[in-house]
Structure formats: structure tokens, C-alpha cells
Design an enzyme around this catalytic site. Structure first.
Site, short mmCIF file in Angstrom:
data_model
loop_
_atom_site.label_atom_id
_atom_site.label_comp_id
_atom_site.label_asym_id
_atom_site.label_seq_id
_atom_site.Cartn_x
_atom_site.Cartn_y
_atom_site.Cartn_z
N ARG A 1 -27.40 -7.70 59.64
CA ARG A 1 -26.73 -6.61 60.36
C ARG A 1 -25.26 -6.89 60.69
NH1 ARG A 1 -27.95 -4.82 64.72
NH2 ARG A 1 -27.75 -2.62 64.29
N CYS B 1 -21.32 -17.86 50.42
CA CYS B 1 -19.98 -17.76 49.86
C CYS B 1 -19.51 -16.31 49.97
CB CYS B 1 -20.00 -18.21 48.40
SG CYS B 1 -20.71 -19.84 48.23
N GLU B 2 -19.49 -15.84 51.19
CA GLU B 2 -19.06 -14.48 51.52
C GLU B 2 -18.40 -14.56 52.88
OE1 GLU B 2 -19.04 -11.46 50.29
OE2 GLU B 2 -20.22 -11.77 48.47
N GLY C 1 -38.86 2.25 65.26
CA GLY C 1 -38.91 0.87 64.79
C GLY C 1 -38.12 0.00 65.75
N ARG C 2 -36.83 0.28 65.80
CA ARG C 2 -35.92 -0.53 66.61
C ARG C 2 -36.35 -0.62 68.08
NH1 ARG C 2 -30.80 -1.08 64.68
NH2 ARG C 2 -31.07 0.88 63.59
N TYR D 1 -23.02 -4.18 58.88
CA TYR D 1 -22.48 -3.09 59.71
C TYR D 1 -21.44 -3.57 60.72
CZ TYR D 1 -27.28 -1.31 58.69
OH TYR D 1 -28.46 -0.93 58.13
N GLU E 1 -41.71 7.76 65.52
CA GLU E 1 -41.73 6.78 64.43
C GLU E 1 -40.70 5.71 64.71
OE1 GLU E 1 -42.47 9.24 60.23
OE2 GLU E 1 -40.46 8.78 60.87
N GLY F 1 -34.80 6.34 65.71
CA GLY F 1 -33.43 6.58 66.17
C GLY F 1 -33.18 6.26 67.63
C1 LIG Z 1 -35.97 3.81 59.57
C2 LIG Z 1 -36.89 4.92 59.87
C3 LIG Z 1 -37.53 4.98 61.12
C4 LIG Z 1 -37.27 3.98 62.23
O1 LIG Z 1 -35.97 4.03 62.70
P1 LIG Z 1 -35.51 3.21 63.97
O2 LIG Z 1 -34.05 3.48 64.06
O3 LIG Z 1 -35.81 1.79 63.70
O4 LIG Z 1 -36.25 3.72 65.14
C5 LIG Z 1 -38.41 6.01 61.33
N1 LIG Z 1 -38.67 6.95 60.39
C6 LIG Z 1 -38.07 6.92 59.18
C7 LIG Z 1 -38.41 7.95 58.19
C8 LIG Z 1 -37.16 5.91 58.89
O5 LIG Z 1 -36.56 5.91 57.70
#
Ligand SMILES: *Cc1c(COP(=O)(O)O)cnc(C)c1O
Length: 421
Positions: free
Chosen positions: A310, A341-342, A274-275, A314, A272, A230
Site C-alpha cells: 500500500r 530495486c524500486e 473488508g478493511r 498508493y 461487504e 468502503g
Molecule cells: C474490495 C471490495 C469490497 C471490500 O472493500 P473494503 O474497502 O475493504 O471494505 C467489497 N465488495 C467488493 C465488490 C469489493 O470489490
């Protein structure tokens, strides 16, 4: 201002071997950022970032992060398998999934992963599936209501499908404790792509206070608290970046305020992300192949929404730099489109850019997470290659482009497709 980590001349050279569109990841940026994350949380003994594999599921990326000390956060069978194959073992893997097929718990357990349960009913299901509880277990929390920071609503946990209520969570820890579990964790993910240094500290305070309550009511002293993902990135050039150092300090402050006085100062902090780990260090490189002038000015490129969903999904903003025209005035306005075709297949709408010409290469920024990963095959479009820009400037193919043969491979052929296989 956003600056690409590659020049036009380099891209022209790469494109001789690997035609556009392709993803290009920046190893140096990934490593430097990961080190900043570890430095920001170095005050916490046992801190670990479990990279959310779903953001960028590529073994070469996972191995770089492993070298920087990260584990993986998995949510599916193939993510578990990829983690295993890349050398992540035992508690280096977190299994944070929801609506989970029971078979996947078995696989996670065989790998020794930490299983983070999304729902109260999963507790019994897990016990039935595995025969007994693993020694270490984590539960996912959802406080309901609204998640606020300084009177701003960041998200509505009450509408989110994830996690357990407070009562379920507390009852859950009781059941796990009675069931012989020795080590406990708590997890929560309450807002996505936050661009404020207050998200983690505010979330942490809420979870830390709950940890105190859990200890008082159940006798369970948590071993770790997983702040999950997040933490966002500034997709727009005028947005301010998160300061991970300040975020780490903010969590440290509430840790000392809330946990330490209650004898919970040994709790390990997990993340955790990702982004935050990957988005700025991956770009989609695509070539301008077509112009159309009707009621608007369209620039067509050789990538489309299957390569980066994305914006279509979104309405997300992704900054675009025209390579070789980095300093040219942005005095033209285009919709930058793909070929699906969107009508939502647009990487940018009414975007001010330098005058484009056929053959121009566009660097679509901040596509390193939830970019390639969200690809699909609509309109029979194929997945692009992924390339890694190494620290020495060389380029390595880390996933080849899909071919028509790959695309047809899962069909029941029945002779008709033979010509193309
Ligand atoms: C998607 C997700 C993440 C990573 O989220 P980011 O917004 O990319 O940091 C971490 N934990 C869980 C359980 C997720 O579903």
C-alpha cells in the site's frame, strides 16, 4: 495514539520460532469488532456482513468471522473455493465479481452463492452459461457523476468500471423477473476507505430511493440491498475512527424514512466490508537490519513492498511503532525502506521515530486488510508467514512463510533448478 496489541518481549519470543517479517492478527480485536458491526445493524431483520475475502484471504480468519455470523464476498474462483472449504454454503456466499470468466459463474452457482452481476451484458451471458437464472439474483449499480457527501466529492462513479447505469439496472430487473427470478438484490460500492459516519447512510438513501423507483417501474420489490465495502479506518493517529453504531443508526434512519412508507420495510441490509473488519487487527512485524546515511537517513528493514504494497502503490500512510520504545520521544527522522530495486519501496518517508537500532522490531499498524493479500514475488522476494494471536495469548501459525522451493515450483525445471527443489 495507536497502541500495538503485542509487546516487544512477546515478539522476541515469537521470532525464535517464526523469523521476521511476519503478519500478526489479533483474534480478540477481530471478534469484538465483528460483534459491534452486528449490534449496529441489529435493528434490521436479516442483516448480514459478507466479509470481502480479497482483503485477508486466510481460512483461519474466515472461520473466525463465520463464528461471528459473517458470510463471504468472493470475486474469484479461489475465493469461492476457500469459502466452500471453510464451510460457507449457499447464500452465505456472495459472488461480486467483474469482467468475470463464465466458468466462475458455474462454480458460484453450484455452491448456491448469490450472484451479483456487474454489467448488463452479464445477464444474458449468465443465462446462456447456466441454462436459466438462479432464483435469487443481484445487480450492481453505478449512478455515474460524482458521489458527494455534504458538498464534498468522495469519488467519481462515472470513472469507475463497475456497475450498471440506472436505465440498465431497471431493464435488468425486468429481464430477470420475466426470466423467473424470485428474489432480487441491489449492490453498489461508490467510495473507498471513507472515514466519515455519513458514507453508508448517504449511499443507503440513494439506493433506497432507487428501490422505490424500481418497485414502481418494474413491480420488483427488492429482498436485499448490499451496501458493499468502503467503510474505512483511520490509518493516521490523528484521524477519528468511524463509529459503526452511528453508521448503523444513520442507515436505520433513512430506512425508516424512505423504505418503510413504501411497504419495503422487509428489505435486508447486507454489507461487504473488508478493511473495516480486519485492517486494524493485523500488523506487519519487521526487524531493522541496516542503516544508511547519504542525502537522507535510511533505516532498512527485513520486510519490503512485496509484503505490504500500500505505501508503494498508493503512497498510503501506515503508522509505525517501535516495539519497546513506545514511549520514547520521536526525535529522529527516517525513510524506512525495504530491499526491492524500486525507489518506492518505502514503508515511511521522513517519518519521526525514536532513535532506531539494529534489531529493533517495528509494528506496522493497520495492515490486516489489503496487506498480505496484495503481496507478490518481485525481485524473487518470498511471501511472509501469517500468525494469529489467539484470545488466550498463544500464537498460531496460520500460513507458513514461502520458501525458495515454493517460488521455483511452477517453473518448467528443465534440470537447471533441480539443485533447489
Ligand atoms: C474490495 C471490495 C469490497 C471490500 O472493500 P473494503 O474497502 O475493504 O471494505 C467489497 N465488495 C467488493 C465488490 C469489493 O470489490
Amino acid at each position: 495514539m495507536k497502541t500495538p496489541y503485542i509487546t516487544l518481549d512477546q515478539v522476541k519470543e515469537i521470532a525464535k520460532t517464526y523469523p521476521t517479517p511476519f503478519y500478526l492478527y489479533d483474534e480478540k480485536g477481530i471478534r469484538e469488532n465483528a460483534r459491534k458491526v452486528y449490534k449496529a445493524f441489529s435493528w434490521n431483520k436479516g442483516f448480514k456482513e459478507y466479509f470481502a475475502v480479497k482483503a485477508t484471504p486466510n481460512p483461519s480468519i474466515l472461520r473466525i468471522l463465520k463464528e461471528e455470523g459473517c458470510g463471504t464476498d468472493c470475486s474469484s474462483l479461489t475465493e469461492l473455493q476457500m469459502s466452500d472449504a471453510c464451510g460457507f454454503h449457499g447464500h452465505d456466499i456472495m459472488f461480486s465479481s467483474n469482467d468475470t470468466p463464465l466458468e466462475e459463474y458455474k462454480v458460484a452457482n453450484e455452491l448456491g452463492a448469490i450472484i451479483n452481476l456487474d454489467d448488463f451484458t452479464n445477464i444474458q451471458e449468465l443465462k446462456d452459461t447456466l441454462g436459466s437464472f438462479p432464483e435469487t439474483m443481484s445487480l450492481r449499480y453505478n449512478p455515474g457523476g460524482y458521489f458527494r457527501i455534504a458538498n464534498t466529492i468522495m469519488d467519481n462513479p462515472q470513472d469507475a468500471k463497475y456497475g450498471m447505469t440506472t436505465a440498465q439496472l431497471i431493464e435488468g430487473y425486468r429481464i430477470l423477473k420475466e426470466g423467473g427470478v424470485k428474489h432480487f438484490g441491489m449492490h453498489a460500492f461508490l467510495a473507498s476507505n471513507t472515514v466519515t459516519n455519513d458514507y453508508y447512510p448517504t449511499l443507503a438513501k440513494e439506493l433506497f430511493e432507487l428501490a422505490v423507483k424500481i418497485k414502481a417501474e418494474t413491480g420488483v420489490a427488492l429482498d436485499f440491498i448490499n451496501l458493499s465495502g468502503g467503510v474505512g479506518v483511520p490509518y493516521k493517529p490523528d484521524q477519528k475512527s468511524n463509529d459503526i453504531e452511528a453508521i448503523g443508526e444513520g442507515v436505520h434512519r433513512v430506512f425508516d424514512e424512505v423504505l418503510v412508507p413504501h411497504g419495503l420495510g422487509d428489505i435486508r441490509i447486507f454489507t461487504e466490508m473488508g478493511r473495516f473488519m480486519l485492517a486494524p487487527y493485523g500488523a506487519l512485524i519487521t526487524k531493522v537490519i541496516h542503516f544508511k546515511h547519504t542525502y537522507k537517513e535510511y533505516a532498512g528493514v527485513d520486510a519490503c513492498a512485496v509484503n505490504l504494497m500500500r505505501p508503494a502503490m498508493y503512497g498510503a500512510y501506515h503508522h509505525i511503532t517501535v516495539l519497546g520504545k513506545e514511549n520514547a520521544p520521536c526525535d529522529h527522522t527516517y525513510d524506512v525502506t525495504g530491499s526491492l530495486c524500486e525507489n518506492n519501496d518505502k514503508f515511511a518517508i521522513d517519518r519521526a521515530l525514536p532513535e532506531l537500532e539494529k534489531g529493533d522490531y517495528l509494528f506496522i499498524h493497520d495492515a490486516g486488510a489489503h496487506g498480505f493479500a496484495m503481496g507478490y514475488n518481485y525481485n524473487g522476494k518470498l511471501w511472509s508467514a501469517e500468525l494469529l494471536l489467539r484470545e488466550d495469548g498463544s500464537v498460531k501459525l496460520i500460513r507458513r512463510a514461502e520458501t525458495p522451493k515454493d517460488y521455483f515450483a511452477t517453473l518448467d525445471i528443465d534440470d537447471c533448478m533441480k539443485k533447489y527443489l
